[in-house]
Design a protein around this motif. Sequence first.
Motif, PDB file in Angstrom:
ATOM      1  N   ARG A 162       0.815  -1.215   0.000  1.00 48.89           N
ATOM      2  CA  ARG A 162       0.000   0.000   0.000  1.00 48.89           C
ATOM      3  C   ARG A 162       0.848   1.264   0.000  1.00 48.89           C
ATOM      4  NH1 ARG A 162      -5.186   0.853   1.287  1.00 48.89           N
ATOM      5  NH2 ARG A 162      -5.374  -1.283   2.089  1.00 48.89           N
ATOM      6  N   ARG A 163       1.836   1.344   0.891  1.00 47.76           N
ATOM      7  CA  ARG A 163       2.654   2.547   0.985  1.00 47.76           C
ATOM      8  C   ARG A 163       3.438   2.790  -0.309  1.00 47.76           C
ATOM      9  NH1 ARG A 163       4.516   5.657   5.090  1.00 47.76           N
ATOM     10  NH2 ARG A 163       3.691   4.206   6.650  1.00 47.76           N
ATOM     11  N   ALA A 164       4.053   1.718  -0.843  1.00 53.06           N
ATOM     12  CA  ALA A 164       4.833   1.850  -2.073  1.00 53.06           C
ATOM     13  C   ALA A 164       3.948   2.275  -3.235  1.00 53.06           C
ATOM     14  CB  ALA A 164       5.536   0.537  -2.394  1.00 53.06           C
ATOM     15  N   ALA A 165       2.748   1.690  -3.311  1.00 49.85           N
ATOM     16  CA  ALA A 165       1.826   2.047  -4.392  1.00 49.85           C
ATOM     17  C   ALA A 165       1.388   3.501  -4.277  1.00 49.85           C
ATOM     18  CB  ALA A 165       0.616   1.117  -4.364  1.00 49.85           C
ATOM     19  N   GLN A 166       1.153   3.972  -3.055  1.00 45.09           N
ATOM     20  CA  GLN A 166       0.753   5.364  -2.870  1.00 45.09           C
ATOM     21  C   GLN A 166       1.882   6.321  -3.223  1.00 45.09           C
ATOM     22  OE1 GLN A 166      -0.672   5.500   1.179  1.00 45.09           O
ATOM     23  NE2 GLN A 166      -2.769   4.946   0.589  1.00 45.09           N
ATOM     24  N   GLU A 167       3.113   5.940  -2.920  1.00 44.17           N
ATOM     25  CA  GLU A 167       4.251   6.778  -3.282  1.00 44.17           C
ATOM     26  C   GLU A 167       4.381   6.904  -4.796  1.00 44.17           C
ATOM     27  OE1 GLU A 167       7.567   5.020  -1.343  1.00 44.17           O
ATOM     28  OE2 GLU A 167       7.074   5.844   0.644  1.00 44.17           O
ATOM     29  N   VAL A 168       4.212   5.769  -5.501  1.00 39.91           N
ATOM     30  CA  VAL A 168       4.251   5.803  -6.965  1.00 39.91           C
ATOM     31  C   VAL A 168       3.110   6.673  -7.496  1.00 39.91           C
ATOM     32  CG1 VAL A 168       3.952   4.431  -9.061  1.00 39.91           C
ATOM     33  CG2 VAL A 168       5.410   3.590  -7.214  1.00 39.91           C
ATOM     34  N   ALA A 169       1.916   6.485  -6.938  1.00 39.25           N
ATOM     35  CA  ALA A 169       0.754   7.246  -7.390  1.00 39.25           C
ATOM     36  C   ALA A 169       0.970   8.746  -7.191  1.00 39.25           C
ATOM     37  CB  ALA A 169      -0.489   6.782  -6.635  1.00 39.25           C
ATOM     38  N   GLN A 170       1.527   9.135  -6.044  1.00 41.39           N
ATOM     39  CA  GLN A 170       1.767  10.550  -5.784  1.00 41.39           C
ATOM     40  C   GLN A 170       2.780  11.116  -6.774  1.00 41.39           C
ATOM     41  OE1 GLN A 170      -0.029  12.216  -3.330  1.00 41.39           O
ATOM     42  NE2 GLN A 170       0.787  14.044  -4.356  1.00 41.39           N
ATOM     43  N   ALA A 171       3.803  10.334  -7.088  1.00 37.74           N
ATOM     44  CA  ALA A 171       4.823  10.781  -8.039  1.00 37.74           C
ATOM     45  C   ALA A 171       4.230  10.974  -9.439  1.00 37.74           C
ATOM     46  CB  ALA A 171       5.974   9.782  -8.084  1.00 37.74           C
ATOM     47  N   ARG A 172       3.368  10.047  -9.858  1.00 39.93           N
ATOM     48  CA  ARG A 172       2.760  10.166 -11.188  1.00 39.93           C
ATOM     49  C   ARG A 172       1.778  11.342 -11.231  1.00 39.93           C
ATOM     50  NH1 ARG A 172       6.189   6.966 -11.416  1.00 39.93           N
ATOM     51  NH2 ARG A 172       7.159   8.995 -11.780  1.00 39.93           N
ATOM     52  N   LEU A 173       1.048  11.572 -10.142  1.00 41.71           N
ATOM     53  CA  LEU A 173       0.150  12.727 -10.102  1.00 41.71           C
ATOM     54  C   LEU A 173       0.938  14.029 -10.191  1.00 41.71           C
ATOM     55  CD1 LEU A 173      -2.406  11.566  -7.386  1.00 41.71           C
ATOM     56  CD2 LEU A 173      -2.923  12.039  -9.789  1.00 41.71           C
ATOM     57  N   GLU A 174       2.077  14.093  -9.516  1.00 40.44           N
ATOM     58  CA  GLU A 174       2.927  15.280  -9.616  1.00 40.44           C
ATOM     59  C   GLU A 174       3.429  15.452 -11.044  1.00 40.44           C
ATOM     60  OE1 GLU A 174       5.967  14.764  -6.707  1.00 40.44           O
ATOM     61  OE2 GLU A 174       4.626  15.069  -4.990  1.00 40.44           O
ATOM     62  N   GLU A 175       3.758  14.348 -11.689  1.00 37.82           N
ATOM     63  CA  GLU A 175       4.294  14.413 -13.052  1.00 37.82           C
ATOM     64  C   GLU A 175       3.286  15.011 -14.026  1.00 37.82           C
ATOM     65  OE1 GLU A 175       6.552  11.490 -16.303  1.00 37.82           O
ATOM     66  OE2 GLU A 175       5.683  10.650 -14.475  1.00 37.82           O
ATOM     67  N   VAL A 176       2.003  14.726 -13.827  1.00 36.07           N
ATOM     68  CA  VAL A 176       0.985  15.236 -14.747  1.00 36.07           C
ATOM     69  C   VAL A 176       0.323  16.516 -14.234  1.00 36.07           C
ATOM     70  CG1 VAL A 176       0.523  12.903 -15.577  1.00 36.07           C
ATOM     71  CG2 VAL A 176      -0.924  13.871 -13.775  1.00 36.07           C
ATOM     72  N   GLY A 177       0.854  17.083 -13.154  1.00 39.00           N
ATOM     73  CA  GLY A 177       0.319  18.333 -12.633  1.00 39.00           C
ATOM     74  C   GLY A 177      -1.006  18.193 -11.919  1.00 39.00           C
ATOM     75  N   ALA A 178      -1.217  17.045 -11.253  1.00 35.72           N
ATOM     76  CA  ALA A 178      -2.491  16.809 -10.573  1.00 35.72           C
ATOM     77  C   ALA A 178      -2.306  16.395  -9.127  1.00 35.72           C
ATOM     78  CB  ALA A 178      -3.286  15.742 -11.327  1.00 35.72           C
ATOM     79  N   ALA A 179      -1.176  16.730  -8.533  1.00 32.79           N
ATOM     80  CA  ALA A 179      -0.902  16.307  -7.150  1.00 32.79           C
ATOM     81  C   ALA A 179      -1.934  16.864  -6.178  1.00 32.79           C
ATOM     82  CB  ALA A 179       0.503  16.744  -6.733  1.00 32.79           C
ATOM     83  N   GLY A 180      -2.461  18.050  -6.452  1.00 27.63           N
ATOM     84  CA  GLY A 180      -3.421  18.664  -5.562  1.00 27.63           C
ATOM     85  C   GLY A 180      -4.806  18.034  -5.594  1.00 27.63           C
ATOM     86  N   LEU A 181      -4.983  17.067  -6.480  1.00 31.74           N
ATOM     87  CA  LEU A 181      -6.289  16.416  -6.619  1.00 31.74           C
ATOM     88  C   LEU A 181      -6.355  15.083  -5.895  1.00 31.74           C
ATOM     89  CD1 LEU A 181      -6.743  16.984 -10.473  1.00 31.74           C
ATOM     90  CD2 LEU A 181      -7.592  18.446  -8.615  1.00 31.74           C
ATOM     91  N   ALA A 182      -5.310  14.701  -5.204  1.00 29.28           N
ATOM     92  CA  ALA A 182      -5.175  13.338  -4.677  1.00 29.28           C
ATOM     93  C   ALA A 182      -6.348  12.906  -3.805  1.00 29.28           C
ATOM     94  CB  ALA A 182      -3.869  13.207  -3.891  1.00 29.28           C
ATOM     95  N   ALA A 183      -6.922  13.799  -3.035  1.00 31.70           N
ATOM     96  CA  ALA A 183      -7.967  13.413  -2.092  1.00 31.70           C
ATOM     97  C   ALA A 183      -9.378  13.529  -2.665  1.00 31.70           C
ATOM     98  CB  ALA A 183      -7.870  14.273  -0.829  1.00 31.70           C
ATOM     99  N   ARG A 184      -9.499  14.007  -3.892  1.00 28.57           N
ATOM    100  CA  ARG A 184     -10.831  14.196  -4.478  1.00 28.57           C
ATOM    101  C   ARG A 184     -11.389  12.874  -5.025  1.00 28.57           C
ATOM    102  NH1 ARG A 184     -11.095  19.771  -8.013  1.00 28.57           N
ATOM    103  NH2 ARG A 184     -10.001  21.132  -6.528  1.00 28.57           N
ATOM    104  N   ARG A 185     -12.713  12.829  -5.120  1.00 29.02           N
ATOM    105  CA  ARG A 185     -13.385  11.729  -5.803  1.00 29.02           C
ATOM    106  C   ARG A 185     -13.576  12.113  -7.278  1.00 29.02           C
ATOM    107  NH1 ARG A 185     -15.671   7.579  -2.596  1.00 29.02           N
ATOM    108  NH2 ARG A 185     -14.379   7.520  -0.709  1.00 29.02           N
ATOM    109  N   PRO A 186     -13.632  11.132  -8.183  1.00 25.64           N
ATOM    110  CA  PRO A 186     -13.734  11.422  -9.623  1.00 25.64           C
ATOM    111  C   PRO A 186     -14.876  12.356 -10.000  1.00 25.64           C
ATOM    112  CG  PRO A 186     -13.197   9.126  -9.301  1.00 25.64           C
ATOM    113  CD  PRO A 186     -13.452   9.692  -7.925  1.00 25.64           C
ATOM    114  N   GLN A 187     -16.017  12.261  -9.303  1.00 23.66           N
ATOM    115  CA  GLN A 187     -17.159  13.091  -9.658  1.00 23.66           C
ATOM    116  C   GLN A 187     -16.942  14.571  -9.376  1.00 23.66           C
ATOM    117  OE1 GLN A 187     -17.112  10.381  -7.749  1.00 23.66           O
ATOM    118  NE2 GLN A 187     -18.474  10.531  -5.946  1.00 23.66           N
ATOM    119  N   ARG A 188     -15.882  14.900  -8.648  1.00 23.64           N
ATOM    120  CA  ARG A 188     -15.572  16.306  -8.356  1.00 23.64           C
ATOM    121  C   ARG A 188     -14.491  16.860  -9.285  1.00 23.64           C
ATOM    122  NH1 ARG A 188     -13.398  17.084  -2.939  1.00 23.64           N
ATOM    123  NH2 ARG A 188     -13.603  19.291  -3.515  1.00 23.64           N
ATOM    124  N   LEU A 189     -14.177  16.139 -10.325  1.00 29.17           N
ATOM    125  CA  LEU A 189     -13.136  16.567 -11.262  1.00 29.17           C
ATOM    126  C   LEU A 189     -13.752  17.107 -12.550  1.00 29.17           C
ATOM    127  CD1 LEU A 189     -10.724  13.494 -10.991  1.00 29.17           C
ATOM    128  CD2 LEU A 189     -10.568  15.652  -9.725  1.00 29.17           C
TER     129      LEU A 189
END
Length: 353
Positions: free
Chosen positions: A106-133
Amino acid sequence: MSALVLRAGVPQRGVELDLEVREGRVVALVGPNGAGKSTALGLAAGTLRPGSGQVHVAGRRVAGEGAWVPPHERRISLLAQEPLLLPHLDVLANVAFGPRARGAGRRAAQEVAQARLEEVGAAGLAARRPQRLSGGQAQRVALARALAPDPHLLLLDEPLSALDVDAAAELRQVLRTTLREAGRTAVVVTHELLDVLALADDVVVLEAGRIVEQGTTTEVLSRPRSGFGARLAGVNLVLGEREGPDGVRAGADVLHGLAGGEEATRGRAAATFSPRAVAVHLDAPGGSPRNVLPVRVTGLEQQGALVRVRAATASGTRLAADVTPASLAALGVAVGQDVLFVVKAAEVDIYET
C-alpha cells in the motif's frame, strides 16, 4: 529493441498489419474512420485475438499460434477517450490501483501514485473523488493511472477528443512532457495535426486495414505518399508516373515542378503543393504557366480567413485551392462550375514514391 512488433491480421475485419514500434518512440497512428486503428490497439492490448500472425511486446510473444498472454500480463496501459475512473475510490487510490494489482504494498503504491500525479500536474487532486473533477482534470488523473504500473507500452485512443479546446491544449503539453520528452514508448491514435506535431516521433497511416505510409513525422508531413497523409499535412497530392525529369502524370493530368535533384524520369512519383499556391481562373491566364488544370468545383468551405475551393479534374484527381472571399466573389465561382486551377512549377514538389 522493439517495444511492439505486430505482424497480424483480423480477416473478418479486413485488417492485415505489419507494425513495429521502437522503444522510446511515440508513434501517431492515423487514418480515416474504419481504417483499422482500433483493431491495431486491440491486437496490441490483448482485447482482440489475431486471426493470423503474431504479436510481440518487449520481445515476448503475447499472441499467435499456440501463444496467448492475457491483457493484464502484457505490461501495457490504455488511455481512452473517457477517463473511466473508479467512482468509489479517491484520485490517489485510483492511480495506486495499478501498482497494487502488480503486487506493490500500500505505501509503495501510494508513493508511486503521488509521483505520477505530480508528473501530470495533478498532485493537488489526490484526495478528491472522480465526480468532483473537471474533464481535463479527470483525464490527467487517467494518464497518471496509466503511467503508474510502469508499462512497456502506453496506448492512447484519441485521449483529447472529449475535451474542450483549452483543456485539450493543456493536456497535450502534459502528454508531450510525460511521453516524448521523458522517452516513454507510446502509440497515439488521433485525427488531429496538433497532436501529431506535439507528440509524435513517427507517423503510421492506415487505410482500408493496411499500412499505406510510415516514417518520421517530418518525412510524412513534408512528403506525404497517401491521401490521408496529404490531408493531414494540408497539401494537394497527385500520385502517378514520372513524366520526364520534372513531371508527374495521373491519367490525363500532368503536373510539373521541382524534383529536388532527383534524376529519375520513370517510375512512381508524387507531386504536392499547397492549396494557397493555387490560383483560380475562369479563362486561360496570360503568359505560359506550366500547370493549368481544368477542374469542376465540387465544394466550397470556409478555411479561416480564406475559402477552400474543392474541385476535381476529368481524370478524377481531387484538388483544393484557398482563395480570399473577395476573389471568390469577383469570380462568381459556384459548385458545379468549370474553372481552371493554375499553380507555378516552383510551388510543386516532385519526388519518388
